[in-house]
Design a protein around this motif. Structure first.
Motif, PDB file in Angstrom:
ATOM      1  N   ALA A 163       0.827  -1.209   0.138  1.00 55.40           N
ATOM      2  CA  ALA A 163      -0.239   0.046   0.179  1.00 55.40           C
ATOM      3  C   ALA A 163       0.763   1.243  -0.031  1.00 55.40           C
ATOM      4  O   ALA A 163       1.864   1.540   0.765  1.00 55.40           O
ATOM      5  N   PRO A 164       0.680   2.147  -1.020  1.00 52.29           N
ATOM      6  CA  PRO A 164       1.303   3.403  -0.859  1.00 52.29           C
ATOM      7  C   PRO A 164       1.037   4.191   0.101  1.00 52.29           C
ATOM      8  O   PRO A 164      -0.039   4.288   0.712  1.00 52.29           O
ATOM      9  N   GLY A 165       1.574   5.243   0.625  1.00 50.96           N
ATOM     10  CA  GLY A 165       1.427   6.224   1.575  1.00 50.96           C
ATOM     11  C   GLY A 165      -0.067   7.055   1.026  1.00 50.96           C
ATOM     12  O   GLY A 165       0.006   7.301  -0.328  1.00 50.96           O
ATOM     13  N   ARG A 166      -0.771   7.473   1.779  1.00 47.87           N
ATOM     14  CA  ARG A 166      -1.980   8.310   1.323  1.00 47.87           C
ATOM     15  C   ARG A 166      -1.239   9.586   1.023  1.00 47.87           C
ATOM     16  O   ARG A 166      -0.816  10.274   1.593  1.00 47.87           O
ATOM     17  N   VAL A 167      -2.060  10.196  -0.140  1.00 47.53           N
ATOM     18  CA  VAL A 167      -1.718  11.494  -0.413  1.00 47.53           C
ATOM     19  C   VAL A 167      -3.170  12.315   0.082  1.00 47.53           C
ATOM     20  O   VAL A 167      -4.152  11.993  -0.515  1.00 47.53           O
ATOM     21  N   SER A 168      -2.869  13.245   0.828  1.00 48.12           N
ATOM     22  CA  SER A 168      -3.700  14.250   1.027  1.00 48.12           C
ATOM     23  C   SER A 168      -3.849  15.497   0.421  1.00 48.12           C
ATOM     24  O   SER A 168      -3.121  15.806  -0.394  1.00 48.12           O
ATOM     25  N   LEU A 191     -10.082   7.459  -9.183  1.00 53.31           N
ATOM     26  CA  LEU A 191     -11.405   6.670  -9.416  1.00 53.31           C
ATOM     27  C   LEU A 191     -11.337   5.431 -10.098  1.00 53.31           C
ATOM     28  O   LEU A 191     -11.700   4.536  -9.938  1.00 53.31           O
ATOM     29  N   ARG A 192     -10.566   5.715 -11.356  1.00 54.01           N
ATOM     30  CA  ARG A 192     -10.720   4.676 -12.622  1.00 54.01           C
ATOM     31  C   ARG A 192      -9.983   3.444 -11.894  1.00 54.01           C
ATOM     32  O   ARG A 192     -10.138   2.287 -11.986  1.00 54.01           O
ATOM     33  N   LEU A 193      -8.676   3.747 -11.265  1.00 53.79           N
ATOM     34  CA  LEU A 193      -7.807   2.790 -10.886  1.00 53.79           C
ATOM     35  C   LEU A 193      -8.284   2.018  -9.425  1.00 53.79           C
ATOM     36  O   LEU A 193      -8.195   0.789  -9.508  1.00 53.79           O
ATOM     37  N   ALA A 194      -9.199   2.608  -8.574  1.00 55.13           N
ATOM     38  CA  ALA A 194      -9.921   2.202  -7.644  1.00 55.13           C
ATOM     39  C   ALA A 194     -10.934   0.908  -7.870  1.00 55.13           C
ATOM     40  O   ALA A 194     -11.018   0.010  -7.400  1.00 55.13           O
ATOM     41  N   ASP A 212      -8.264   8.108  -1.760  1.00 59.04           N
ATOM     42  CA  ASP A 212      -6.747   8.628  -1.542  1.00 59.04           C
ATOM     43  C   ASP A 212      -5.575   7.566  -1.714  1.00 59.04           C
ATOM     44  O   ASP A 212      -4.506   8.036  -2.235  1.00 59.04           O
ATOM     45  N   ASP A 213      -5.902   6.261  -1.313  1.00 60.98           N
ATOM     46  CA  ASP A 213      -4.955   5.411  -1.607  1.00 60.98           C
ATOM     47  C   ASP A 213      -4.406   5.016  -3.083  1.00 60.98           C
ATOM     48  O   ASP A 213      -3.538   5.026  -3.275  1.00 60.98           O
ATOM     49  N   ALA A 214      -5.532   5.039  -3.801  1.00 61.61           N
ATOM     50  CA  ALA A 214      -5.352   4.842  -5.261  1.00 61.61           C
ATOM     51  C   ALA A 214      -4.739   5.932  -5.683  1.00 61.61           C
ATOM     52  O   ALA A 214      -3.909   5.889  -6.545  1.00 61.61           O
TER      53      ALA A 214
END
Length: 298
Positions: A163-168, A191-194, A212-214
């Motif tokens: 899991a990547p770090g979340r980007v806020s 959204l597309r990736l999620a 955010d994760d995506a």
């Protein structure tokens, strides 16, 4: 050969006729909601996969209402434009029709039915007012359970050490889709990736954290692709190309495609130039704009 699971019979069938005739893909959206976006995205992915195998396609959108807004939302999600004339394909020698829908496989014409599981938005109260159906009921949603694949195992967008770090800091911006929560389309590629990260037949529960994760996952890959582009180019390894095609030709297994890309990213034996060409090749299907950061200063 691309094979898809026909919801009519529960059996896999070829997505294109043997003679590579024109295939019509018809997406059915009952309204403007996240599930409808998944239907349109699935039709787009099917179209791209067939074109990569040399099959000509013709995509049509059927919707009882919000037709123009659905087209606008599709453009936002990098979905190729739908044709306006549903009858023209027959005049061009149509060989097969495939119906993409979230509804039961009834009342459709000939051809296989590709069923899409629902999407639930869990972004908080008041962010999305569900559209009423003709009977006055709410738009069908998911079961409410956590999205399949969360935690570990295939089909999870990211989990554990992957899991990547979340980007806020992704802020909602004005949107022309009043039936959709603004945050849902604030980062269309995220959204597309999620949605790609979950098998098409499994329900998805989206929320701001998952988007955010995506976004973080996507940002990491774009940065990596930009870095690999600085190295000498190398061809896509045949074994990797075969794994990619085997995944997307197996009922559009997009989580499988993403899994191959994660393996390519982390394989210490692959030269950077081969990683770059692999990601660019896969992005012809994924349409995540993975090469967007090329040329940017580090």
């Amino acid at each position: 050969m691309l094979r898809i699971l026909d919801d009519r019979t529960g059996e896999p069938v070829p997505a294109a006729p043997a003679r590579r005739g024109l295939t019509r893909i018809e997406a059915y959206a009952s309204g403007l909601d996240p599930t409808a976006l998944r239907v349109l995205l699935t039709a787009d992915l099917l179209s791209r996969a067939l074109e990569l195998s040399g099959t000509p396609v013709w995509t049509i959108l059927t919707a009882p209402r919000r037709h123009a807004e659905l087209r606008t939302a599709a453009t936002t999600l990098a979905i190729r434009p739908f044709e306006h004339d549903r009858d023209l394909a027959s005049g061009l020698g149509e060989a097969q029709a495939i119906h993409v829908t979230a509804e039961p496989a009834t009342a459709f014409g000939g051809g296989p039915v590709l069923r899409v599981a629902p999407v639930e938005w869990a972004g908080g109260p008041g962010e999305w007012a569900r559209e009423p159906t003709a009977e006055g009921a709410g738009t069908p949603g998911a079961s409410g359970r956590p999205a399949p694949g969360e935690g570990s195992g295939r089909g999870s967008g990211q989990s554990g050490e992957d899991a990547p770090g979340r980007v806020s800091g992704a802020t909602a911006r004005p949107t022309p889709h009043p039936a959709l929560p603004p945050l849902l389309l604030a980062d269309p590629e995220a959204l597309r990736l999620a949605l790609l990260a979950v098998p098409r037949g499994e329900a998805v529960r989206l929320d701001p954290g998952r988007l955010d994760d995506a976004a973080g996952w996507l940002g990491r890959w774009r940065g990596a692709v930009a870095g690999w582009a600085r190295r000498p180019s190398r061809p896509v390894p045949e074994g990797v190309r075969g794994r990619l095609r085997s995944a997307w030709e197996d009922d559009l297994d997009l989580p499988g495609v993403l899994e191959v890309l994660r393996d390519v990213e982390n394989d210490p034996e692959l030269p950077d130039g081969a990683r770059f060409e692999t990601f660019v090749y896969a992005d012809r299907l994924l349409a995540l704009d993975l090469a967007r950061d090329l040329g940017k200063l580090a």
